[in-house]
Design a protein around this motif. Structure first.
Motif, PDB file in Angstrom:
ATOM      1  N   ARG A 242      49.638  34.024  39.346  1.00  0.00           N
ATOM      2  CA  ARG A 242      49.425  34.297  37.917  1.00  0.00           C
ATOM      3  C   ARG A 242      48.945  35.729  37.715  1.00  0.00           C
ATOM      4  O   ARG A 242      49.397  36.423  36.790  1.00  0.00           O
ATOM      5  CB  ARG A 242      48.403  33.313  37.345  1.00  0.00           C
TER       6      ARG A 242
ATOM      7  N   ASP B  64      51.853  37.974  38.101  1.00  0.00           N
ATOM      8  CA  ASP B  64      52.716  37.928  36.917  1.00  0.00           C
ATOM      9  C   ASP B  64      52.171  38.815  35.796  1.00  0.00           C
ATOM     10  O   ASP B  64      52.945  39.327  34.967  1.00  0.00           O
ATOM     11  CB  ASP B  64      52.849  36.491  36.408  1.00  0.00           C
ATOM     12  N   GLU B  65      50.848  38.982  35.756  1.00  0.00           N
ATOM     13  CA  GLU B  65      50.211  39.819  34.734  1.00  0.00           C
ATOM     14  C   GLU B  65      50.082  41.278  35.174  1.00  0.00           C
ATOM     15  O   GLU B  65      49.449  42.084  34.487  1.00  0.00           O
ATOM     16  CB  GLU B  65      48.817  39.267  34.400  1.00  0.00           C
TER      17      GLU B  65
ATOM     18  N   VAL C 239      48.811  45.813  32.703  1.00  0.00           N
ATOM     19  CA  VAL C 239      48.989  44.535  32.015  1.00  0.00           C
ATOM     20  C   VAL C 239      49.941  44.719  30.840  1.00  0.00           C
ATOM     21  O   VAL C 239      49.725  45.555  29.960  1.00  0.00           O
ATOM     22  CB  VAL C 239      47.633  43.989  31.513  1.00  0.00           C
TER      23      VAL C 239
END
Length: 267
Positions: free
Chosen positions: A70, A73-74, A98
């Motif tokens: 996660r 992914d950011e 981000v």
């Protein structure tokens, strides 16, 4: 757990290197003298009745890998980095990535970067276990209040800071549930909630319908961050007393299930 992993990765990087780019985190997910399995506190249970039995450690490994994915992914970390055959789980990236495709290595902030751009936490937040005791919502709310206190230092000292609805939604992406974490932060002694006679402690306005008819202006809650001293002690006693004296309401405990059911019915 995602925030817990990220904060621990930042702590590891800054304790390993005083300045500059820390590079790859040398800690494996599992195995060795020290691993992420040893660092993370999570509710991981074994399931030996499954077709393929799963131990609590295996479940924790799965949770950690899911959190690292996660974060990747950011654009906060790179995962599975290092030499072939000796892959390590993550390397931190700069926070500015981000929401953007550009990737820059994480650079440890210097003291002169200033409180407006850097949120500081004492070492004891990690070494005394506060990072494991507080929920992600409570940590998010605390960090936001620290940022607000730095942005509006004079107001914070004089009367406390408040988060307007616009800032809550647009600047911090703060949901109502996360905002309500200020109640437990106050009970744990990490912040002070400025008394407001027009509001109940949960933020609801006293005699709201009558107040609305009169067209009054409702002042927001104001908060003061106590400082670092509460983190110098173990959180166990404070948290236990707070939870025993202020147990969560039935509405609070069942709100997540109701929202999930509502979302499912809307599909």
């Amino acid at each position: 757990m995602n925030l817990q992993v990220y904060l621990l990765a930042l702590f590891e990087a800054q304790t390993r290197k005083r300045y500059g780019i820390p590079g790859i985190c040398p800690i494996p997910v599992s195995g060795g003298e020290l691993s992420w399995v040893d660092l993370i506190v999570s509710e991981a249970k074994q399931n030996m009745q499954a077709k393929t039995p799963v131990t609590a450690t295996q479940n924790r490994v799965r949770q950690i890998k899911s959190s690292i994915k996660r974060l990747a992914d950011e654009n906060l970390v790179l995962r599975n980095v290092g030499e072939p055959g000796n892959r390590l789980p993550l390397m931190l990236l700069h926070e500015s990535g981000v929401g953007h495709p550009e990737r820059r290595d994480y650079l440890i902030p210097e003291y002169y970067d200033g409180a407006r751009g850097v949120i500081t936490l004492p070492v004891q937040f990690f070494t005394n276990g506060w990072v494991h005791v507080l929920t992600d919502s409570e940590i998010r709310m605390y960090l936001i209040l620290k940022h607000m206190a730095a942005r509006f230092r004079e107001d914070h000292v004089a009367q406390g800071v408040y988060i307007a609805e616009k800032d809550r939604n647009w600047v911090y992406g703060l949901s109502r549930d996360v905002y309500e974490a200020h109640l437990t932060l106050a009970r744990f002694g990490l912040i002070e909630l400025t008394s407001n006679p027009l509001r109940h402690r949960d933020g609801k306005v006293v005699n709201f319908e009558a107040f609305l008819r009169e067209g009054g202006v409702i002042p927001p809650h104001r908060f003061k961050v106590v400082g670092d001293s509460p983190f110098f002690e173990s959180p166990v006693g404070k948290v236990r007393r707070a939870l025993l004296n202020y147990p969560p309401s039935w509405d609070h405990m069942t709100r997540g299930a109701r929202q999930a059911n509502q979302s499912a019915s809307d599909v």
